[in-house]
Design an enzyme around this catalytic site. Structure first.
Site, mmCIF file in Angstrom:
data_model
loop_
_atom_site.group_PDB
_atom_site.id
_atom_site.type_symbol
_atom_site.label_atom_id
_atom_site.label_comp_id
_atom_site.label_asym_id
_atom_site.label_seq_id
_atom_site.Cartn_x
_atom_site.Cartn_y
_atom_site.Cartn_z
ATOM 1 N N ASP A 109 20.824 165.424 41.747
ATOM 2 C CA ASP A 109 20.321 164.578 40.841
ATOM 3 C C ASP A 109 19.063 163.597 41.092
ATOM 4 O OD1 ASP A 109 20.040 163.179 38.749
ATOM 5 O OD2 ASP A 109 22.149 162.873 37.809
ATOM 6 N N GLU A 118 11.163 149.572 66.424
ATOM 7 C CA GLU A 118 11.816 149.970 67.429
ATOM 8 C C GLU A 118 11.130 151.649 67.577
ATOM 9 O OE1 GLU A 118 15.161 151.358 64.942
ATOM 10 O OE2 GLU A 118 14.889 149.002 63.966
ATOM 11 N N CYS A 173 16.419 146.513 63.885
ATOM 12 C CA CYS A 173 15.496 146.216 62.341
ATOM 13 C C CYS A 173 14.904 144.406 62.930
ATOM 14 C CB CYS A 173 15.570 145.977 61.259
ATOM 15 S SG CYS A 173 15.611 148.146 60.949
ATOM 16 N N TYR A 187 14.913 159.810 59.746
ATOM 17 C CA TYR A 187 16.066 160.519 59.989
ATOM 18 C C TYR A 187 16.014 162.295 59.660
ATOM 19 C CZ TYR A 187 17.358 155.346 58.980
ATOM 20 O OH TYR A 187 17.089 153.900 58.971
ATOM 21 N N THR A 191 15.795 157.709 53.312
ATOM 22 C CA THR A 191 15.868 155.708 53.520
ATOM 23 C C THR A 191 14.559 155.628 54.441
ATOM 24 O OG1 THR A 191 17.657 155.930 54.766
ATOM 25 C CG2 THR A 191 18.121 155.558 52.890
ATOM 26 N N SER A 246 27.225 151.628 59.013
ATOM 27 C CA SER A 246 26.137 150.870 58.743
ATOM 28 C C SER A 246 26.308 149.357 57.280
ATOM 29 C CB SER A 246 25.354 151.991 59.602
ATOM 30 O OG SER A 246 23.994 150.883 59.346
ATOM 31 N N HIS A 292 17.279 142.062 54.240
ATOM 32 C CA HIS A 292 16.414 142.937 55.237
ATOM 33 C C HIS A 292 17.034 144.405 54.479
ATOM 34 C CE1 HIS A 292 15.859 146.494 58.464
ATOM 35 N NE2 HIS A 292 17.191 146.866 58.042
ATOM 36 N N LYS A 325 24.201 145.062 47.252
ATOM 37 C CA LYS A 325 25.678 145.060 47.227
ATOM 38 C C LYS A 325 25.401 143.979 47.842
ATOM 39 C CE LYS A 325 26.799 149.640 47.797
ATOM 40 N NZ LYS A 325 26.750 150.735 48.866
ATOM 41 N N ASN A 340 12.018 152.490 53.689
ATOM 42 C CA ASN A 340 12.705 151.694 55.020
ATOM 43 C C ASN A 340 11.190 151.447 56.031
ATOM 44 O OD1 ASN A 340 13.740 150.234 57.041
ATOM 45 N ND2 ASN A 340 15.549 151.962 57.009
ATOM 46 N N SER A 348 20.304 146.834 63.469
ATOM 47 C CA SER A 348 21.773 147.759 63.454
ATOM 48 C C SER A 348 21.944 147.613 65.169
ATOM 49 C CB SER A 348 22.235 149.376 63.104
ATOM 50 O OG SER A 348 21.512 149.688 62.189
#
Length: 387
Positions: free
Chosen positions: A29, A79, A111, A143, A152, A201, A233, A242, A275, A307
């Site tokens: 979706d 990175e 990051c 990824y 992402t 994460s 970030h 969040k 990202n 991370s």
């Protein structure tokens, strides 16, 4: 003496994939990507763009407006390094024709790299107030096709000039840092694709934010409502949302609305670019400057996370006239120059970029005139050219 960010430039490659197209191709979706993850577009890097070329291009956005002879330090956070020994910053230094006396090196902590570079640069300028420092964060987030983290991904770079009496953001003394040796995200030497435990994460990111935000407020004797904006970030914009919800928990309506509005302004570029690892927080800052409506002196909190894991919360105050130092129209033009690619085209570009070109194979760029690009290797030495 105030020290902080005086100039800022953003670059992202000239191709993107639409998240609605990607969702349909993955039998999802579209709202899972548009709302659940909070992304609408994702910049795609082909073989001709890497961390170095993107870093050069981001710096070119302001290089003609500074005194290059005053630069004493260049630090490159990434990175997505292109050599296990030689610093990416040396290639940039050559392209920009900086003096040989410039101290230059590369730093790494996922990051967090550009924040580490910024703090090194801040301290350098404090000791050498007649000098300036350049810091660059540049990354390609990969990824893998069809993975949970695919939505992402992204590619881009942010470059900043750090100096005394800055024109954009004056950094405040103090910070709150927190680190742990954990495995929420990593990329082995033999892989161009990152490995990530996404749910873990996210949990760690939010935990580190809560710890550093509470500690920073205690150190500085601040309340949440003292901040005019808090930026984050953003590996994807829902992650920052969040964290922002944690920041405004139990706050009054006015504080909640103020910080939500500033977060909404700060996520606009990330939503379209994706990202960019080390540079993501500072793309949030640029987005806030371009889309927010904050007065001079506004207190901005910045949460950096890398991370593995390293988190840091610090703050700065916007400088009178900071609006003159950003170019929203120019950045919009840069985004609009991008070519929308189909999902099959994106997959082909992605897979091709995972392989290094054959030595002595010359690459050519299809970007605009004046864009720096990776042109391949000669004798296994990387070549960078300007179109």
């Amino acid at each position: 003496m105030r020290v902080g960010i005086d100039k800022i430039g953003l670059f992202t490659p000239n191709k993107y994939v639409d998240m609605v197209d990607l969702a349909h191709a993955r039998n999802e979706d579209p709202n899972k990507y548009l709302i659940g993850i909070g992304q609408s577009e994702m910049s795609v890097a082909d073989q001709t763009q890497d961390a170095v070329s993107m870093g050069i291009n981001a710096t070119m956005k302001y290089i003609d407006r500074i005194d290059k002879d005053k630069i004493g330090l260049l630090v490159f956070g990434t990175e997505s390094g292109i050599d296990q020994s030689k610093s990416a910053s040396l290639f940039v230094k050559t392209a920009l024709k900086l003096k040989p006396e410039v101290r230059t090196f590369e730093v790494k902590e996922a990051c967090f790299g550009l924040t580490a570079a910024l703090m090194i640069a801040r301290d350098f300028v404090r000791v050498h107030p007649d000098k300036t420092a350049m810091v660059i964060g540049s990354d390609i987030a990969r990824y893998g096709i069809g993975t949970a983290g695919e939505v992402t991904q992204g590619a881009g770079s942010v470059s900043m000039l750090i100096k005394a009496d800055p024109a954009i953001l004056a950094l405040n003394d103090g910070h709150s840092a927190y680190s742990e040796d954990i495995n929420d995200f990593w990329r082995p030497n033999d892989s161009k694709l990152a490995m990530v435990d996404g749910k873990y994460s996210t949990q760690v990111y939010l935990d580190f934010f809560s710890k550093t935000f509470a500690d920073y407020k205690k150190q500085k004797k601040l309340e949440t409502n003292d901040f005019d904006a808090i930026i984050y970030h953003l590996p994807f914009t829902k992650m920052g949302l969040k964290a922002n919800r944690l920041a405004v928990a139990d706050q009054d309506e006015a504080t909640t609305e103020k910080l939500q509005n500033s977060f909404d302004a700060s996520k606009q570029l990330s939503r379209r670019v994706g990202n960019i690892y080390t540079a993501s927080l500072y793309m949030s800052l640029l987005s806030l400057l371009e889309n927010g409506n904050l007065p001079a002196g506004a207190l901005v909190g910045l949460f950096s996370y890398g991370s593995g894991a390293m988190g840091e919360l610090y703050s700065g105050n916007l400088v009178e006239g900071y609006e003159k130092e950003v170019n929203a129209a120019g950045d919009e033009k840069m985004l609009k120059r991008r070519q929308k690619v189909s999902v099959p085209e994106y997959e082909e570009i992605f897979n091709t970029a995972l392989d290094d070109p054959e030595d002595n194979e010359e690459l050519t760029s299809d970007d605009e005139k004046g864009t720096w690009y990776f042109a391949g290797t000669k004798g296994n030495i990387r070549q960078y050219k300007v179109k």
